[in-house]
Design an enzyme around this catalytic site. Structure first.
Site, PDB file in Angstrom:
ATOM      1  N   SER A 149       0.828  -1.221   0.000  1.00  0.00           N
ATOM      2  CA  SER A 149       0.000   0.000   0.000  1.00  0.00           C
ATOM      3  C   SER A 149       0.857   1.265   0.000  1.00  0.00           C
ATOM      4  O   SER A 149       1.621   1.531   0.931  1.00  0.00           O
ATOM      5  CB  SER A 149      -0.921  -0.002   1.218  1.00  0.00           C
ATOM      6  OG  SER A 149      -1.517   1.270   1.323  1.00  0.00           O
ATOM      7  N   HIS A 156      -1.049  -1.317  -4.264  1.00  0.00           N
ATOM      8  CA  HIS A 156      -2.337  -0.953  -3.663  1.00  0.00           C
ATOM      9  C   HIS A 156      -2.393   0.568  -3.515  1.00  0.00           C
ATOM     10  O   HIS A 156      -1.566   1.173  -2.843  1.00  0.00           O
ATOM     11  CB  HIS A 156      -2.464  -1.649  -2.311  1.00  0.00           C
ATOM     12  CG  HIS A 156      -3.817  -1.522  -1.687  1.00  0.00           C
ATOM     13  ND1 HIS A 156      -4.904  -2.278  -2.074  1.00  0.00           N
ATOM     14  CD2 HIS A 156      -4.263  -0.716  -0.699  1.00  0.00           C
ATOM     15  CE1 HIS A 156      -5.958  -1.959  -1.344  1.00  0.00           C
ATOM     16  NE2 HIS A 156      -5.593  -0.998  -0.508  1.00  0.00           N
ATOM     17  N   ASP A 168      -4.590   3.577  -2.328  1.00  0.00           N
ATOM     18  CA  ASP A 168      -5.716   3.933  -1.459  1.00  0.00           C
ATOM     19  C   ASP A 168      -6.243   5.327  -1.781  1.00  0.00           C
ATOM     20  O   ASP A 168      -5.512   6.313  -1.685  1.00  0.00           O
ATOM     21  CB  ASP A 168      -5.274   3.916   0.005  1.00  0.00           C
ATOM     22  CG  ASP A 168      -5.156   2.507   0.559  1.00  0.00           C
ATOM     23  OD1 ASP A 168      -6.109   1.726   0.390  1.00  0.00           O
ATOM     24  OD2 ASP A 168      -4.106   2.188   1.146  1.00  0.00           O
ATOM     25  N   MET A 195      -9.010   8.160  -0.720  1.00  0.00           N
ATOM     26  CA  MET A 195      -9.905   8.564   0.380  1.00  0.00           C
ATOM     27  C   MET A 195     -10.458   9.960   0.110  1.00  0.00           C
ATOM     28  O   MET A 195      -9.756  10.809  -0.452  1.00  0.00           O
ATOM     29  CB  MET A 195      -9.125   8.572   1.693  1.00  0.00           C
ATOM     30  CG  MET A 195      -8.437   7.252   1.990  1.00  0.00           C
ATOM     31  SD  MET A 195      -7.640   7.282   3.594  1.00  0.00           S
ATOM     32  CE  MET A 195      -6.785   5.701   3.558  1.00  0.00           C
ATOM     33  N   HIS A 207      -8.170   1.107  -4.431  1.00  0.00           N
ATOM     34  CA  HIS A 207      -9.153   0.901  -3.357  1.00  0.00           C
ATOM     35  C   HIS A 207      -9.848   2.237  -3.077  1.00  0.00           C
ATOM     36  O   HIS A 207      -9.253   3.136  -2.484  1.00  0.00           O
ATOM     37  CB  HIS A 207      -8.393   0.385  -2.113  1.00  0.00           C
ATOM     38  CG  HIS A 207      -9.237   0.197  -0.900  1.00  0.00           C
ATOM     39  ND1 HIS A 207      -8.685   0.014   0.351  1.00  0.00           N
ATOM     40  CD2 HIS A 207     -10.578   0.153  -0.725  1.00  0.00           C
ATOM     41  CE1 HIS A 207      -9.656  -0.126   1.242  1.00  0.00           C
ATOM     42  NE2 HIS A 207     -10.808  -0.043   0.617  1.00  0.00           N
ATOM     43  N   MET A 256     -12.145   4.449  -1.187  1.00  0.00           N
ATOM     44  CA  MET A 256     -12.880   4.673   0.073  1.00  0.00           C
ATOM     45  C   MET A 256     -13.637   5.988  -0.084  1.00  0.00           C
ATOM     46  O   MET A 256     -13.262   7.030   0.462  1.00  0.00           O
ATOM     47  CB  MET A 256     -11.892   4.700   1.247  1.00  0.00           C
ATOM     48  CG  MET A 256     -11.386   3.306   1.585  1.00  0.00           C
ATOM     49  SD  MET A 256      -9.855   3.308   2.527  1.00  0.00           S
ATOM     50  CE  MET A 256      -8.662   3.366   1.198  1.00  0.00           C
ATOM     51  N   MET A 292     -11.717  -5.706   4.787  1.00  0.00           N
ATOM     52  CA  MET A 292     -10.952  -4.771   5.616  1.00  0.00           C
ATOM     53  C   MET A 292     -10.688  -5.425   6.969  1.00  0.00           C
ATOM     54  O   MET A 292     -11.616  -5.841   7.662  1.00  0.00           O
ATOM     55  CB  MET A 292     -11.698  -3.456   5.807  1.00  0.00           C
ATOM     56  CG  MET A 292     -11.734  -2.559   4.582  1.00  0.00           C
ATOM     57  SD  MET A 292     -10.139  -2.231   3.821  1.00  0.00           S
ATOM     58  CE  MET A 292      -9.233  -1.425   5.148  1.00  0.00           C
ATOM     59  N   GLY A 341      -9.087   4.046   6.639  1.00  0.00           N
ATOM     60  CA  GLY A 341      -8.757   5.467   6.846  1.00  0.00           C
ATOM     61  C   GLY A 341      -7.288   5.715   7.123  1.00  0.00           C
ATOM     62  O   GLY A 341      -6.738   6.720   6.693  1.00  0.00           O
ATOM     63  N   GLY A 370      -1.010   1.457   9.600  1.00  0.00           N
ATOM     64  CA  GLY A 370      -0.332   1.251  10.881  1.00  0.00           C
ATOM     65  C   GLY A 370      -1.218   0.818  12.033  1.00  0.00           C
ATOM     66  O   GLY A 370      -0.848   0.975  13.197  1.00  0.00           O
ATOM     67  N   ASP A 406      -6.893  -6.366   3.909  1.00  0.00           N
ATOM     68  CA  ASP A 406      -6.200  -5.072   3.967  1.00  0.00           C
ATOM     69  C   ASP A 406      -6.238  -4.499   5.380  1.00  0.00           C
ATOM     70  O   ASP A 406      -7.323  -4.245   5.916  1.00  0.00           O
ATOM     71  CB  ASP A 406      -6.921  -4.128   2.978  1.00  0.00           C
ATOM     72  CG  ASP A 406      -6.311  -2.737   2.892  1.00  0.00           C
ATOM     73  OD1 ASP A 406      -5.236  -2.511   3.466  1.00  0.00           O
ATOM     74  OD2 ASP A 406      -6.926  -1.887   2.220  1.00  0.00           O
ATOM     75  N   GLY A 407      -5.047  -4.300   5.946  1.00  0.00           N
ATOM     76  CA  GLY A 407      -4.946  -3.614   7.223  1.00  0.00           C
ATOM     77  C   GLY A 407      -4.289  -4.444   8.310  1.00  0.00           C
ATOM     78  O   GLY A 407      -4.748  -5.530   8.645  1.00  0.00           O
TER      79      GLY A 407
HETATM   80  C1  DX5 Z   1      -6.457   1.750   5.231  1.00  0.00           C
HETATM   81  C2  DX5 Z   1      -5.919   1.370   3.889  1.00  0.00           C
HETATM   82  C3  DX5 Z   1      -4.860   0.346   3.924  1.00  0.00           C
HETATM   83  C4  DX5 Z   1      -3.607   0.743   4.652  1.00  0.00           C
HETATM   84  C5  DX5 Z   1      -2.915  -0.495   5.171  1.00  0.00           C
HETATM   85  O1  DX5 Z   1      -7.668   2.399   5.095  1.00  0.00           O
HETATM   86  O2  DX5 Z   1      -6.978   0.846   3.094  1.00  0.00           O
HETATM   87  O3  DX5 Z   1      -4.541  -0.072   2.607  1.00  0.00           O
HETATM   88  O4  DX5 Z   1      -2.714   1.455   3.842  1.00  0.00           O
HETATM   89  O5  DX5 Z   1      -1.818  -0.121   5.908  1.00  0.00           O
HETATM   90  P1  DX5 Z   1      -1.121  -1.086   6.973  1.00  0.00           P
HETATM   91  O6  DX5 Z   1      -0.641  -2.281   6.217  1.00  0.00           O
HETATM   92  O7  DX5 Z   1      -0.022  -0.252   7.525  1.00  0.00           O
HETATM   93  O8  DX5 Z   1      -2.164  -1.458   7.986  1.00  0.00           O
HETATM   94 ZN    ZN Z   2      -6.543  -0.122   1.159  1.00  0.00          ZN
END
Ligand code: DX5
Ligand code: ZN
Length: 227
Positions: free
Chosen positions: A7, A32, A34, A36, A65, A67, A135, A140, A143, A169-170
């Site tokens: 990501s 990936h 993201d 938002m 992805h 969101m 998820m 959002g 880490g 993911d996450g």
């Molecule tokens: C969160 C994202 C994830 C995020 C994952 O909303 O969709 O893709 O970047 O990050 P890590 O792997 O650090 O949890």
């Molecule tokens: Zn994501």
């Protein structure tokens, strides 16, 4: 083989091009990306122009992805910018229409659910999806800690007859990735665990060395069991 989709959210924002090349050089399967909107989630990230810039640099697999509360309004822009997979949330507005539009655009369609949304909510959308993104944190931010309670949803999806790819993911890292593979997840998103690793090449090697879950007996709707 289990796929790795690192990501971009965890990459150095002033060196996104380097992050793309690192992902490719390390043998990752996709990137990936993201997106938002500061409404569906309380954060804001990359617009289509960033994706277009990357696509110009490299013809890689871009796992986008979305969101977004209203993904329908942005699908054509991200498709034009070079998305290979466009994933919308089942909780977003007009998710069904959005999945249909993604397929019309000739792109792989993905549907995602937040940790608190039951897998059953996906049932009417599964025929329109090539991939489901589970998820394993509240979307959002990167880490966060993996929410293990989400993992049985992978089996539930197979029980509903879903034959596409299952991605998670996450909060995924080398210490917990085997649990995901054993649960039936086939595509691992890793932000922090890849881009902040001392040796991202080793992380990719470890993911590719995982054996996918082949031992689960999926109930066969016609009776008996199939693998
Ligand atoms: C969160 C994202 C994830 C995020 C994952 O909303 O969709 O893709 O970047 O990050 P890590 O792997 O650090 O949890
Ligand atoms: Zn994501």
């Amino acid at each position: 083989m289990i796929k790795l989709s690192p990501s971009l959210l965890a990459a150095d924002p002033l060196h996104l091009g380097d992050a793309l090349h690192l992902a490719m050089d390390a043998g990752c399967d996709e990137l990936h990306f993201d997106v938002m909107d500061a409404h569906f989630v309380p954060n804001l990230t990359f617009g289509p122009h960033i994706l277009a810039g990357m696509k110009k640099q490299a013809d890689f697999c871009y796992d986008v992805h979305l969101m977004l509360t209203d993904p329908l309004t942005m699908l054509d822009s991200y498709a034009k910018a070079g998305a290979s997979i466009l994933t919308v949330h089942a909780e977003a507005n007009a998710a069904e229409e959005a999945l249909k539009r993604i397929r019309e655009l000739g792109i792989k369609a993905g549907v995602s659910i937040r940790p608190g949304t039951p897998a059953q909510a996906l049932r009417p959308l599964l025929p329109l999806a090539d991939r489901v993104l589970l998820m394993t944190v509240e979307p959002g931010f990167g880490g966060q800690q993996l929410m293990r309670g989400v993992l049985p949803k992978a089996r539930e999806l197979r029980c509903m007859g879903f034959e596409g790819e299952i991605e998670a993911d996450g909060g995924i890292n080398p210490a917990n990735m085997r649990e995901l593979a054993d649960a039936g997840v086939e595509v691992l998103v890793m932000g922090t665990a890849f881009f902040k690793a001392d040796d991202p090449y080793e992380v990719a090697r470890l993911v590719h060395a995982l054996s996918p879950q082949t031992g689960i007996l999926w109930p066969n709707p016609k009776g008996g069991h199939s693998r």
